[in-house]
Design a protein around this motif. Sequence first.
Motif, PDB file in Angstrom:
ATOM      1  N   GLU A   1       0.833  -1.180   0.000  1.00 38.75           N
ATOM      2  CA  GLU A   1       0.000   0.000   0.000  1.00 38.75           C
ATOM      3  C   GLU A   1       0.883   1.251   0.000  1.00 38.75           C
ATOM      4  N   ILE A   2       0.360   2.304  -0.569  1.00 37.34           N
ATOM      5  CA  ILE A   2       1.140   3.526  -0.757  1.00 37.34           C
ATOM      6  C   ILE A   2       1.534   4.166   0.575  1.00 37.34           C
ATOM      7  N   SER A   3       0.694   4.039   1.594  1.00 36.66           N
ATOM      8  CA  SER A   3       1.028   4.645   2.888  1.00 36.66           C
ATOM      9  C   SER A   3       2.220   3.929   3.540  1.00 36.66           C
ATOM     10  N   ILE A   4       2.349   2.639   3.292  1.00 38.20           N
ATOM     11  CA  ILE A   4       3.497   1.898   3.817  1.00 38.20           C
ATOM     12  C   ILE A   4       4.769   2.351   3.111  1.00 38.20           C
ATOM     13  N   CYS A   5       4.670   2.533   1.812  1.00 37.29           N
ATOM     14  CA  CYS A   5       5.832   3.030   1.056  1.00 37.29           C
ATOM     15  C   CYS A   5       6.233   4.410   1.558  1.00 37.29           C
ATOM     16  N   ARG A   6       5.252   5.272   1.730  1.00 36.96           N
ATOM     17  CA  ARG A   6       5.531   6.634   2.215  1.00 36.96           C
ATOM     18  C   ARG A   6       6.234   6.581   3.570  1.00 36.96           C
ATOM     19  N   ARG A   7       5.742   5.742   4.450  1.00 30.82           N
ATOM     20  CA  ARG A   7       6.359   5.600   5.769  1.00 30.82           C
ATOM     21  C   ARG A   7       7.814   5.148   5.658  1.00 30.82           C
ATOM     22  N   ASP A   8       8.056   4.193   4.761  1.00 35.09           N
ATOM     23  CA  ASP A   8       9.425   3.700   4.578  1.00 35.09           C
ATOM     24  C   ASP A   8      10.348   4.792   4.047  1.00 35.09           C
ATOM     25  N   TYR A   9       9.876   5.586   3.110  1.00 36.02           N
ATOM     26  CA  TYR A   9      10.697   6.684   2.583  1.00 36.02           C
ATOM     27  C   TYR A   9      10.955   7.729   3.664  1.00 36.02           C
ATOM     28  N   GLU A  10       9.942   8.013   4.476  1.00 34.22           N
ATOM     29  CA  GLU A  10      10.136   8.972   5.568  1.00 34.22           C
ATOM     30  C   GLU A  10      11.172   8.459   6.568  1.00 34.22           C
ATOM     31  N   ARG A  11      11.130   7.170   6.852  1.00 31.10           N
ATOM     32  CA  ARG A  11      12.122   6.577   7.759  1.00 31.10           C
ATOM     33  C   ARG A  11      13.526   6.659   7.167  1.00 31.10           C
ATOM     34  N   ALA A  12      13.633   6.369   5.881  1.00 30.92           N
ATOM     35  CA  ALA A  12      14.941   6.449   5.219  1.00 30.92           C
ATOM     36  C   ALA A  12      15.482   7.871   5.286  1.00 30.92           C
ATOM     37  N   LEU A  13      14.603   8.856   5.118  1.00 32.44           N
ATOM     38  CA  LEU A  13      15.039  10.247   5.161  1.00 32.44           C
ATOM     39  C   LEU A  13      15.395  10.691   6.575  1.00 32.44           C
ATOM     40  N   MET A  14      14.837  10.054   7.577  1.00 32.07           N
ATOM     41  CA  MET A  14      15.241  10.353   8.946  1.00 32.07           C
ATOM     42  C   MET A  14      16.685   9.899   9.165  1.00 32.07           C
ATOM     43  N   GLN A  15      17.067   8.805   8.522  1.00 30.56           N
ATOM     44  CA  GLN A  15      18.432   8.292   8.621  1.00 30.56           C
ATOM     45  C   GLN A  15      19.406   9.126   7.788  1.00 30.56           C
ATOM     46  N   ASN A  16      18.938   9.533   6.597  1.00 31.54           N
ATOM     47  CA  ASN A  16      19.788  10.305   5.690  1.00 31.54           C
ATOM     48  C   ASN A  16      18.914  11.283   4.903  1.00 31.54           C
ATOM     49  N   PRO A  17      18.770  12.510   5.399  1.00 31.76           N
ATOM     50  CA  PRO A  17      17.907  13.497   4.740  1.00 31.76           C
ATOM     51  C   PRO A  17      18.337  13.856   3.322  1.00 31.76           C
ATOM     52  N   LEU A  18      19.550  13.490   2.939  1.00 29.51           N
ATOM     53  CA  LEU A  18      20.050  13.823   1.604  1.00 29.51           C
ATOM     54  C   LEU A  18      19.918  12.668   0.613  1.00 29.51           C
ATOM     55  N   HIS A  19      19.238  11.583   1.009  1.00 31.56           N
ATOM     56  CA  HIS A  19      19.085  10.435   0.116  1.00 31.56           C
ATOM     57  C   HIS A  19      18.073  10.781  -0.974  1.00 31.56           C
ATOM     58  N   LEU A  20      18.602  11.085  -2.145  1.00 30.10           N
ATOM     59  CA  LEU A  20      17.789  11.602  -3.236  1.00 30.10           C
ATOM     60  C   LEU A  20      16.692  10.642  -3.713  1.00 30.10           C
ATOM     61  N   PRO A  21      16.968   9.356  -3.921  1.00 33.51           N
ATOM     62  CA  PRO A  21      15.887   8.462  -4.355  1.00 33.51           C
ATOM     63  C   PRO A  21      14.724   8.408  -3.363  1.00 33.51           C
ATOM     64  N   SER A  22      15.017   8.399  -2.085  1.00 31.24           N
ATOM     65  CA  SER A  22      13.941   8.392  -1.082  1.00 31.24           C
ATOM     66  C   SER A  22      13.143   9.685  -1.145  1.00 31.24           C
ATOM     67  N   ARG A  23      13.812  10.798  -1.326  1.00 30.90           N
ATOM     68  CA  ARG A  23      13.145  12.103  -1.380  1.00 30.90           C
ATOM     69  C   ARG A  23      12.204  12.169  -2.585  1.00 30.90           C
ATOM     70  N   VAL A  24      12.687  11.739  -3.741  1.00 30.97           N
ATOM     71  CA  VAL A  24      11.857  11.784  -4.955  1.00 30.97           C
ATOM     72  C   VAL A  24      10.701  10.794  -4.855  1.00 30.97           C
ATOM     73  N   ASN A  25      10.971   9.602  -4.342  1.00 35.81           N
ATOM     74  CA  ASN A  25       9.901   8.614  -4.217  1.00 35.81           C
ATOM     75  C   ASN A  25       8.871   9.029  -3.174  1.00 35.81           C
ATOM     76  N   LEU A  26       9.301   9.695  -2.124  1.00 30.06           N
ATOM     77  CA  LEU A  26       8.348  10.230  -1.157  1.00 30.06           C
ATOM     78  C   LEU A  26       7.457  11.254  -1.840  1.00 30.06           C
ATOM     79  N   ALA A  27       8.050  12.113  -2.645  1.00 28.80           N
ATOM     80  CA  ALA A  27       7.256  13.106  -3.379  1.00 28.80           C
ATOM     81  C   ALA A  27       6.223  12.413  -4.265  1.00 28.80           C
ATOM     82  N   TYR A  28       6.620  11.353  -4.925  1.00 30.25           N
ATOM     83  CA  TYR A  28       5.692  10.622  -5.786  1.00 30.25           C
ATOM     84  C   TYR A  28       4.543  10.025  -4.979  1.00 30.25           C
ATOM     85  N   THR A  29       4.838   9.393  -3.841  1.00 27.42           N
ATOM     86  CA  THR A  29       3.772   8.793  -3.042  1.00 27.42           C
ATOM     87  C   THR A  29       2.815   9.857  -2.514  1.00 27.42           C
ATOM     88  N   LEU A  30       3.351  11.019  -2.171  1.00 29.13           N
ATOM     89  CA  LEU A  30       2.489  12.108  -1.722  1.00 29.13           C
ATOM     90  C   LEU A  30       1.609  12.597  -2.860  1.00 29.13           C
TER      91      LEU A  30
END
Length: 75
Positions: A1-30
């Motif tokens: 589900e998309i909310s699970i993906c969003r949560r995972d990207y948010e967690r990844a960004l908490m670990q590394n706020p500069l992780h570009l793939p997570s940032r772009v994929n979070l934008a897509y899920t939003l």
Amino acid sequence: EISICRRDYERALMQNPLHLPSRVNLAYTLQVSGKFMHAWRQFTAAIAINPSKWRDHSDNLTLSETYCNANSVLC
């Protein structure tokens, strides 16, 4: 589900706020969740992180024309 993906990207960004793939994929899920302003902020942050590489990760990211037109943004 998309909310699970969003949560995972948010967690990844908490670990590394500069992780570009997570940032772009979070934008897509939003975006697909209809949270266009939040998606726009994440997309803008991705460009700020690396202006020359964000496009490599943006195949799925297209902000809706409705959002862009309503906010006078060129898409």
